[in-house]
Design a protein around this motif. Structure first.
Motif, PDB file in Angstrom:
ATOM      1  N   MET B 110      12.114 -99.337 -54.013  1.00 57.75           N
ATOM      2  CA  MET B 110      13.043 -98.881 -55.514  1.00 57.75           C
ATOM      3  C   MET B 110      13.762-100.532 -55.683  1.00 57.75           C
ATOM      4  O   MET B 110      13.638-100.913 -57.350  1.00 57.75           O
ATOM      5  CB  MET B 110      13.966 -98.372 -54.949  1.00 57.75           C
ATOM      6  CG  MET B 110      14.308 -97.143 -55.309  1.00 57.75           C
ATOM      7  SD  MET B 110      15.319 -95.986 -54.229  1.00 57.75           S
ATOM      8  CE  MET B 110      16.735 -95.823 -55.478  1.00 57.75           C
ATOM      9  N   LYS B 114      12.952-101.779 -59.770  1.00 60.11           N
ATOM     10  CA  LYS B 114      14.005-102.545 -60.343  1.00 60.11           C
ATOM     11  C   LYS B 114      13.794-103.869 -61.274  1.00 60.11           C
ATOM     12  O   LYS B 114      13.595-104.471 -62.294  1.00 60.11           O
ATOM     13  CB  LYS B 114      15.025-101.902 -59.870  1.00 60.11           C
ATOM     14  CG  LYS B 114      16.554-102.499 -60.948  1.00 60.11           C
ATOM     15  CD  LYS B 114      17.564-102.655 -60.136  1.00 60.11           C
ATOM     16  CE  LYS B 114      18.983-102.011 -60.697  1.00 60.11           C
ATOM     17  NZ  LYS B 114      20.340-102.563 -60.135  1.00 60.11           N
ATOM     18  N   VAL B 120       9.198 -95.654 -60.048  1.00 58.65           N
ATOM     19  CA  VAL B 120       9.463 -95.196 -59.178  1.00 58.65           C
ATOM     20  C   VAL B 120      10.023 -93.259 -58.797  1.00 58.65           C
ATOM     21  O   VAL B 120      11.147 -92.784 -59.471  1.00 58.65           O
ATOM     22  CB  VAL B 120       9.976 -96.064 -57.814  1.00 58.65           C
ATOM     23  CG1 VAL B 120      10.831 -96.084 -57.693  1.00 58.65           C
ATOM     24  CG2 VAL B 120       9.541 -95.449 -56.517  1.00 58.65           C
ATOM     25  N   VAL B 122      10.781 -90.433 -56.328  1.00 59.23           N
ATOM     26  CA  VAL B 122      10.865 -90.465 -54.409  1.00 59.23           C
ATOM     27  C   VAL B 122      10.651 -89.329 -54.339  1.00 59.23           C
ATOM     28  O   VAL B 122      11.594 -88.326 -55.084  1.00 59.23           O
ATOM     29  CB  VAL B 122      12.649 -91.255 -54.527  1.00 59.23           C
ATOM     30  CG1 VAL B 122      12.417 -90.417 -52.512  1.00 59.23           C
ATOM     31  CG2 VAL B 122      12.490 -92.774 -54.225  1.00 59.23           C
ATOM     32  N   ILE B 130      19.648 -92.867 -52.629  1.00 60.55           N
ATOM     33  CA  ILE B 130      18.909 -93.113 -53.809  1.00 60.55           C
ATOM     34  C   ILE B 130      19.017 -92.965 -55.273  1.00 60.55           C
ATOM     35  O   ILE B 130      19.024 -93.398 -55.670  1.00 60.55           O
ATOM     36  CB  ILE B 130      17.987 -92.333 -52.835  1.00 60.55           C
ATOM     37  CG1 ILE B 130      16.857 -92.921 -51.907  1.00 60.55           C
ATOM     38  CG2 ILE B 130      16.707 -92.647 -53.975  1.00 60.55           C
ATOM     39  CD1 ILE B 130      15.657 -91.934 -51.322  1.00 60.55           C
ATOM     40  N   THR B 139      14.258 -95.311 -60.959  1.00 57.68           N
ATOM     41  CA  THR B 139      13.962 -94.638 -59.721  1.00 57.68           C
ATOM     42  C   THR B 139      13.961 -93.108 -60.204  1.00 57.68           C
ATOM     43  O   THR B 139      15.424 -92.484 -60.913  1.00 57.68           O
ATOM     44  CB  THR B 139      15.095 -94.594 -58.409  1.00 57.68           C
ATOM     45  OG1 THR B 139      14.290 -95.812 -58.370  1.00 57.68           O
ATOM     46  CG2 THR B 139      14.680 -93.830 -57.700  1.00 57.68           C
ATOM     47  N   HIS B 141      14.442 -88.840 -58.558  1.00 53.52           N
ATOM     48  CA  HIS B 141      14.138 -88.413 -56.947  1.00 53.52           C
ATOM     49  C   HIS B 141      13.668 -86.981 -56.988  1.00 53.52           C
ATOM     50  O   HIS B 141      14.890 -86.311 -57.726  1.00 53.52           O
ATOM     51  CB  HIS B 141      15.327 -88.405 -56.087  1.00 53.52           C
ATOM     52  CG  HIS B 141      15.857 -88.504 -54.781  1.00 53.52           C
ATOM     53  ND1 HIS B 141      16.865 -88.982 -54.267  1.00 53.52           N
ATOM     54  CD2 HIS B 141      14.785 -88.168 -54.362  1.00 53.52           C
ATOM     55  CE1 HIS B 141      15.685 -88.379 -52.897  1.00 53.52           C
ATOM     56  NE2 HIS B 141      15.069 -88.091 -52.688  1.00 53.52           N
TER      57      HIS B 141
END
Lengths: 294, 401
Positions: B110, B114, B120, B122, B130, B139, B141
């Motif tokens: 992550m 950045k 990304v 997850v 996270i 990110t 999630h």
């Protein structure tokens, strides 16, 4: 209710009994490791892997081939010994003259390779091996209910340990073996085939590990890592007992299983490290182990 | 003259071919980074690879004329390898990395995403950090985290009167964070934790002592704050040592593959929360059967999350008309997630894709009628209750009034 140091006696007895079951596995595995080290001078890191292979062979015999637990108990050690003998003849034989560290490296490599192969074929979720029908059920001991299968584990493991001890310490074959490691040239001069003896010993040691694997199969989810997690502890046991000492391995295995059991009652977080604390203390006081010779 | 015009024609054709070739040379690059063959391969591995491929196929293999390229990267469960390989992949033109089983690997990657302003997603890791204090605008999630797996079962069981709990806890970061979440939830629901026992993570294969302590505590619920083989071995030991009829087992991190490995007779009665069950709706069944034909096992929630996450990303690229990270992320936050995995899911400011979760119970062997028929869905936990409320979020990106 009686209490021992603040813990109900029942709980303590229960944990001690479970410690004895684990101790039986430690004894069986450290015995093989110790015999191999004593006679071949190889630190066999792949010993845990052969335990894992034993468990998976039992699984394969059961589901595709339909051969039950008792067949596995008889056949798997022989099959595994065959694999062991093949490895000894093709790989280990070449490094006998070298430093111990080479043996450790080679067997560590074998561990990685064999584990990788098993992982590719069987995955990591874990496989299940059922408890044999004849040994299902529980014994009510008053202070706990103990699965009958665990009682069988103690009996079978200790029986085999004593048999191995008797063969090596009390028979003519065992005497030749011991003499062969002491002075191979002299024994060879008497017409004994020492390399063959060594091969057989390695096969026997691997067979013991595989037997332990079959015994353990119904107790846990079978994953390729099971050998990995037990072998470190078993190394600890062998170091404490004294590399190469047979009776030492058996007694130390049982004693440390019990010690773990006690740790699990009083301070569970320490249960995985208590053996290594003992190991350090023993190394400080008796570098050759409790039962080791100088 | 004739030869000249021919030359010009050839030149024009050449430039046109050139530009067509140029369009094909700028593919959208996505990468699955996970444990491909190691001890947590159920969270990625073969299943993850096929799930990603299915998402790309379902969207037609290309977006706005740009082909979608997939790479598979094995992080071997080592955060340092994950970080190095992520940096390499992003430098070589990868637009998005997905899965990242293993929380430490996820948190490391992550940071890289950045710094390089890439995307990304997850799906394979569950740490609450996270989308908590370590949250990042780059990110998203998907699937699950520690909170969503522990809160609902605790709440539901305590509400039903099973209010005293014994916890078997794996003694490492994830196990302890689940323990914390569970203890908090039990307190809040008015129950109490009567005892806990900690075991070393992934080192113990013998859970009989822990099982014995849990059973003899007499607690109504035994909660398993551990994961993978530690959870399955705990379940086996609890059954072996005679879990009382009035005692329930609850797992806080379980994949359907693990139930398959245990066998339904060992796992029956077990309660847990999941983000996905293959046999829940017509759409999940249809997708899962396609997955089964390719992989040979039914998909778990991480596999389904990989599919859904990839699909959502590609749809966002399509809508944005570019693979530029800022614009794609904006679309990902803007567009609802609607596919077989999530109905009306949405990506919040903290990066969590919130969606319904399901409280499930493993069937008895008699109830199970066909292969992989393992679960009863007890209740649907609505998205707003399944995830940590935004006002309690520790994520700096969440605007506080």
């Amino acid at each position: 209710m009686t209490e021992i140091f603040g813990v109900p006696a029942q709980v303590l007895y229960g944990q001690l009994l479970l410690g004895l079951v684990n101790g039986s596995f430690y004894a069986l595995l450290s015995l093989g490791l110790s015999v191999i080290f004593g006679l071949l001078n190889i630190v066999n890191f792949a010993h845990g892997t052969m335990y894992m292979v034993g468990a998976f062979l039992a699984y394969v015999l059961l589901s595709p081939l339909g051969l039950n637990y008792w067949w596995a108990l008889a056949l798997v050690p022989v099959l595994a010994a065959g694999i062991g003998i093949f490895i000894e003849r093709t790989v280990l034989k070449r490094i006998y003259g070298l430093d111990n560290i080479y043996g450790l490296l080679v067997t560590f490599a074998l561990t990685m390779i064999i584990e990788g192969v098993v992982r590719v074929y069987f995955g990591v979720s874990g496989l299940r091996y059922p408890v044999p029908q004849a040994l299902t059920g529980m014994l009510d001991l008053g202070f706990m209910r103990l699965p009958i299968y665990r009682v069988w584990v103690i009996v079978a493991a200790l029986g085999l340990c004593l048999l191995t001890w008797a063969i090596i310490e009390r028979t003519r074959l065992g005497a030749t073996l011991r003499a062969g490691t002491e002075n191979p040239k002299l024994v060879q001069a008497f017409g004994v085939n020492v390399p063959m003896l060594v091969t057989l010993v390695f096969g026997w040691g691997v067979g013991l590990a595989a037997f332990a694997g079959v015994l353990a199969a119904p107790l846990m989810q079978l994953t390729p890592q099971i050998g990995h997690s037990i072998i470190i502890t078993v190394f600890g046991v062998v170091v404490i007992g004294g590399m190469g000492s047979i009776l030492g391995s058996i007694l130390t295995g049982l004693a440390l299983g019990l010690l773990e059991g006690v740790a699990k009652v009083y301070y569970p977080e320490a249960s995985s490290t208590v053996i290594f604390v003992v190991m350090i203390l023993v190394l400080l006081v008796r570098p050759h182990g409790l039962f080791g010779k100088q | 003259m004739k030869s000249v015009s021919r030359f010009v024609l050839a030149l024009m054709a050449g430039t046109m071919m050139g530009s067509a070739a140029y369009a094909q040379e700028a593919p959208i690059r996505i990468a699955l980074m996970t444990d491909l063959a190691g001890p947590t391969a159920d969270y990625g591995g073969q299943g993850g690879m096929e799930a990603i491929k299915m998402a790309v196929e379902d969207i037609g293999g290309s977006i706005n004329g740009r082909p979608v390229e997939i790479a598979f990267i094995d992080h071997q469960n080592k955060p340092d390898i994950a970080v190095t390989k992520a940096r390499e992949a992003y430098d070589n033109g990868t637009d998005m990395i997905i899965n990242l089983s293993n929380s430490a690997a996820a948190l490391g990657v992550m940071e890289i995403a950045k710094a390089k302003n890439k995307v990304v997603i997850v799906t394979g890791a569950g740490s609450s950090k996270i989308t908590g204090d370590a949250c990042s605008p780059n990110t998203v999630h998907f699937a699950f985290n520690a909170y969503s797996l522990s809160n609902a079962p605790v709440e539901a069981l305590t509400r039903a009167g099973d209010d005293d709990w014994f916890l078997i806890v794996s003694d490492f970061a994830y196990g302890l964070s689940v323990e914390g979440a569970v203890t908090g939830a039990v307190d809040q629901a008015g129950g109490k934790v009567v005892g806990t026992v900690k075991h070393p993570a992934f080192m113990a294969t013998d859970f009989s002592s822990y099982a014995l302590q849990a059973i003899s505590s007499g607690a109504k619920v035994i909660g398993l704050s551990n994961s993978s083989s530690d959870t399955t071995n705990s379940i086996r030991a609890l059954k072996e040592f005679g879990l009382g009829d009035d005692q329930k087992m609850v797992a806080f991190t379980l994949l359907i593959n693990e139930i398959h490995g245990l066998g339904i007779d060992q796992a029956s009665g077990l309660v847990y929360a999941t983000a996905f069950y293959w046999d829940r709706t017509e759409a999940t069944r249809e997708w899962s059967k396609r997955f089964y034909e390719r992989v040979g096992k039914m998909p778990n929630m991480v596999n389904a999350g990989d599919y859904s996450g990839t699909l959502h990303y590609l749809r966002a690229v399509e809508a944005a008309g570019t693979s530029d990270a800022d614009k794609v992320l904006e679309k990902m936050h803007e567009m609802p997630v609607n596919d077989m995995f999530a109905e009306n899911g949405r990506v919040r400011e903290d990066g969590m894709m919130v969606h319904d979760m399901y409280l499930v119970q493993v069937k008895t062997p008699e109830e199970s009628k066909y292969p992989w028929d393992y679960l009863n869905v007890l209740e649907t936990i609505p998205a707003e209750k399944a995830f940590v409320p935004l006002e309690q979020s520790e994520c700096p990106l969440v605007a506080k009034d």
